[in-house]
Design a protein around this motif. Structure first.
Motif, short mmCIF file in Angstrom:
data_model
loop_
_atom_site.label_atom_id
_atom_site.label_comp_id
_atom_site.label_asym_id
_atom_site.label_seq_id
_atom_site.Cartn_x
_atom_site.Cartn_y
_atom_site.Cartn_z
N ILE A 1 0.84 -1.21 0.00
CA ILE A 1 0.00 0.00 0.00
C ILE A 1 0.87 1.25 0.00
O ILE A 1 0.58 2.24 -0.68
CB ILE A 1 -0.95 -0.02 1.21
CG1 ILE A 1 -2.00 -1.13 1.04
CG2 ILE A 1 -1.63 1.34 1.39
CD1 ILE A 1 -2.89 -1.32 2.26
N GLU A 2 1.96 1.22 0.76
CA GLU A 2 2.86 2.37 0.81
C GLU A 2 3.45 2.68 -0.56
O GLU A 2 3.61 3.85 -0.93
CB GLU A 2 3.98 2.12 1.82
CG GLU A 2 4.95 3.30 1.96
CD GLU A 2 6.04 3.05 2.98
OE1 GLU A 2 6.77 4.00 3.30
OE2 GLU A 2 6.16 1.90 3.45
N GLU A 3 3.78 1.65 -1.33
CA GLU A 3 4.35 1.86 -2.66
C GLU A 3 3.38 2.59 -3.59
O GLU A 3 3.78 3.35 -4.46
CB GLU A 3 4.75 0.52 -3.28
CG GLU A 3 5.95 -0.14 -2.60
CD GLU A 3 6.32 -1.44 -3.28
OE1 GLU A 3 5.69 -1.77 -4.31
OE2 GLU A 3 7.24 -2.12 -2.79
N VAL A 4 2.09 2.37 -3.36
CA VAL A 4 1.07 2.99 -4.22
C VAL A 4 0.68 4.38 -3.73
O VAL A 4 0.54 5.32 -4.52
CB VAL A 4 -0.19 2.09 -4.29
CG1 VAL A 4 -1.28 2.76 -5.12
CG2 VAL A 4 0.17 0.73 -4.88
N THR A 5 0.52 4.54 -2.42
CA THR A 5 -0.04 5.79 -1.87
C THR A 5 1.00 6.71 -1.23
O THR A 5 0.70 7.86 -0.95
CB THR A 5 -1.10 5.47 -0.79
OG1 THR A 5 -0.45 4.78 0.30
CG2 THR A 5 -2.19 4.59 -1.36
N PHE A 6 2.20 6.17 -0.96
CA PHE A 6 3.26 6.91 -0.25
C PHE A 6 2.88 7.22 1.20
O PHE A 6 3.49 8.09 1.82
CB PHE A 6 3.62 8.22 -0.98
CG PHE A 6 4.11 8.00 -2.38
CD1 PHE A 6 5.40 7.55 -2.61
CD2 PHE A 6 3.27 8.23 -3.46
CE1 PHE A 6 5.85 7.34 -3.91
CE2 PHE A 6 3.72 8.02 -4.75
CZ PHE A 6 5.02 7.57 -4.99
N VAL A 7 1.87 6.51 1.72
CA VAL A 7 1.52 6.65 3.13
C VAL A 7 2.41 5.70 3.93
O VAL A 7 2.35 4.49 3.72
CB VAL A 7 0.04 6.32 3.39
CG1 VAL A 7 -0.28 6.41 4.88
CG2 VAL A 7 -0.86 7.24 2.59
N PRO A 8 3.25 6.21 4.84
CA PRO A 8 4.15 5.34 5.60
C PRO A 8 3.40 4.24 6.33
O PRO A 8 2.26 4.43 6.76
CB PRO A 8 4.83 6.31 6.58
CG PRO A 8 4.73 7.65 5.92
CD PRO A 8 3.43 7.64 5.19
N VAL A 9 4.05 3.09 6.46
CA VAL A 9 3.43 1.93 7.09
C VAL A 9 2.89 2.27 8.48
O VAL A 9 1.76 1.89 8.83
CB VAL A 9 4.45 0.77 7.18
CG1 VAL A 9 3.94 -0.34 8.08
CG2 VAL A 9 4.75 0.23 5.79
N ASP A 10 3.68 2.98 9.28
CA ASP A 10 3.26 3.25 10.64
C ASP A 10 2.22 4.35 10.75
O ASP A 10 1.73 4.64 11.84
CB ASP A 10 4.47 3.60 11.52
CG ASP A 10 5.19 4.84 11.02
OD1 ASP A 10 5.05 5.17 9.82
OD2 ASP A 10 5.89 5.48 11.81
N LYS A 11 1.84 4.97 9.63
CA LYS A 11 0.81 6.01 9.63
C LYS A 11 -0.49 5.53 9.00
O LYS A 11 -1.45 6.28 8.91
CB LYS A 11 1.30 7.26 8.89
CG LYS A 11 2.53 7.92 9.50
CD LYS A 11 2.21 8.45 10.88
CE LYS A 11 3.37 9.25 11.46
NZ LYS A 11 4.56 8.44 11.72
N GLN A 12 -0.52 4.29 8.54
CA GLN A 12 -1.71 3.77 7.86
C GLN A 12 -2.77 3.31 8.87
O GLN A 12 -2.46 2.69 9.88
CB GLN A 12 -1.33 2.58 6.98
CG GLN A 12 -0.44 2.93 5.80
CD GLN A 12 -0.01 1.69 5.04
OE1 GLN A 12 -0.59 0.60 5.20
NE2 GLN A 12 0.99 1.84 4.18
N LYS A 13 -4.01 3.64 8.56
CA LYS A 13 -5.17 3.10 9.27
C LYS A 13 -5.99 2.31 8.25
O LYS A 13 -6.44 2.88 7.25
CB LYS A 13 -6.02 4.22 9.87
CG LYS A 13 -5.30 5.09 10.89
CD LYS A 13 -5.07 4.37 12.19
CE LYS A 13 -4.44 5.31 13.20
NZ LYS A 13 -4.17 4.64 14.49
N LEU A 14 -6.15 1.02 8.49
CA LEU A 14 -6.87 0.15 7.56
C LEU A 14 -8.25 -0.15 8.14
O LEU A 14 -8.36 -0.75 9.22
CB LEU A 14 -6.09 -1.15 7.32
CG LEU A 14 -4.63 -0.98 6.87
CD1 LEU A 14 -4.01 -2.35 6.60
CD2 LEU A 14 -4.53 -0.11 5.62
#
Length: 348
Positions: free
Chosen positions: A33-46
């Motif tokens: 997901i980070e590769e697509v959106t550039f949202v860092p892993v530790d900042k993602q809310k799924l």
């Protein structure tokens, strides 16, 4: 092992990840997901629908997203691959801008001392009527995505409740008859850079009270200043000169009220609060000379009044510049003249 596709939504845009398998881990999913959106892993809310029967994707071992080795099969995503996952979170570029804006806002909102001459003739009226418990705030609510069972829920409610019970805020609400339907929070990634929002002249006020990672909380005094700004929009939309006057008046009234409380009284003494001496007024002049006169001797009352007015004018110009910066950082939501937000200014 049979592969499958998974669709996720980020900011109303659908993305599809292919070649996933049941033993793909949630950690690997987040990196994809980070590769697509550039949202860092530790900042993602799924987020997933509660009815989908999928485990909490944000409940991480040791609180570390990079250590989440649960597989998609264990989480329930493999058998529900047709369920859309909603991804919340700021991109790395947005985070950098937010960090810069945060530093700038801390600088601009450092504790200010109003010049005593601004308070001449100002009276902090007693707004603590005996037996009065009516709050100008209708309800206090955390963000809908913050579950009641979350440890952050109680902290959010406590923070907003503290604002709603702040003596200075209650004071200006009483003076100006401000009423707020709902006081709630604005998550950092909903409107990056937006610090406050006033909907329909006080029907709902939203404040960004959390830090960029949504785990901590912003400086209280900074947020209170944003709230004062949004309260001013209860009476005046946009930012005409009248708004600037009202916003400055609200801050001065809070200052006067808190100063009176520190002095152990609910009202200031009638008349001049501060009467500077001649040396204090002329201390900034080169060589100690009195403007328009010679050195030494007493300063005439007319000259003292003139200097006091010039000091007041200079202070007002400085405050006006500060308020102008605040207004420039406050934007209106598109399509509604009665909905206002305060935006963090861009880094210089």
């Amino acid at each position: 092992m049979e592969s499958f596709k998974l669709t996720f939504v980020h900011r109303k845009t659908n993305h599809t990840l292919e070649e996933l398998t049941a033993d793909t881990t949630l950690m690997e999913l987040r990196y994809a997901i980070e590769e697509v959106t550039f949202v860092p892993v530790d900042k993602q809310k799924l987020l997933v629908p509660r009815s989908a029967g999928i485990a909490d994707l944000n409940s991480r071992p040791d609180g570390n997203a990079e250590a989440d080795h649960r597989t998609l099969a264990e989480a329930g995503l493999a058998r529900n691959s047709d369920v859309k996952v909603t991804v919340l979170g700021p991109s790395s570029q947005e985070l950098e801008r937010l960090y810069q804006d945060e530093s700038e806002m801390h600088r601009r909102n450092a504790p200010r001392q109003y010049h005593p001459s601004l308070l001449r003739g100002t009276k902090a009226r007693n707004t603590t009527a005996p037996g009065s418990s009516m709050s100008p705030f209708g309800s206090i609510q955390a963000h809908p995505t913050t579950s009641i069972s979350s440890p952050l829920h109680g902290k959010v409610i406590d923070y907003l409740t503290r604002l709603s019970r702040d003596a200075g805020i209650l004071h200006i609400c009483k003076l100006h008859q401000f009423r707020i339907g709902t006081l709630t929070e604005l998550l950092p990634w909903e409107h990056p850079g937006l610090l406050g929002l006033n909907e329909n002249a006080g029907q709902r006020i939203l404040l960004r009270i959390r830090t960029d990672d949504a785990e901590g909380f912003r400086d209280y005094k900074t947020t209170r200043r944003v709230l004062v700004h949004e309260l001013a929009h209860n009476k005046i939309s946009e930012h005409p000169p009248e708004f600037k006057i009202l916003n400055s008046e609200l801050n001065a009234q809070i200052e006067a009220f808190e100063r009176a409380q520190q002095d152990g009284t609910h009202s200031l003494v009638e008349g001049d609060v501060y009467e500077p001496s001649a040396p204090a007024l002329s201390s900034g002049l080169s060589g100690g000379h009195r403007l328009g006169g010679s050195t030494g001797g007493s300063v005439a009352s007319g000259d003292a009044d003139d200097r006091r007015q010039r000091i007041l004018a200079a202070t007002m110009r400085r405050l006006e510049r500060e308020e102008q910066e605040i207004e420039q950082s406050c934007g209106s939501a598109a399509g509604s003249a009665s909905q206002h937000g305060r935006r963090a200014p861009s880094a210089p």
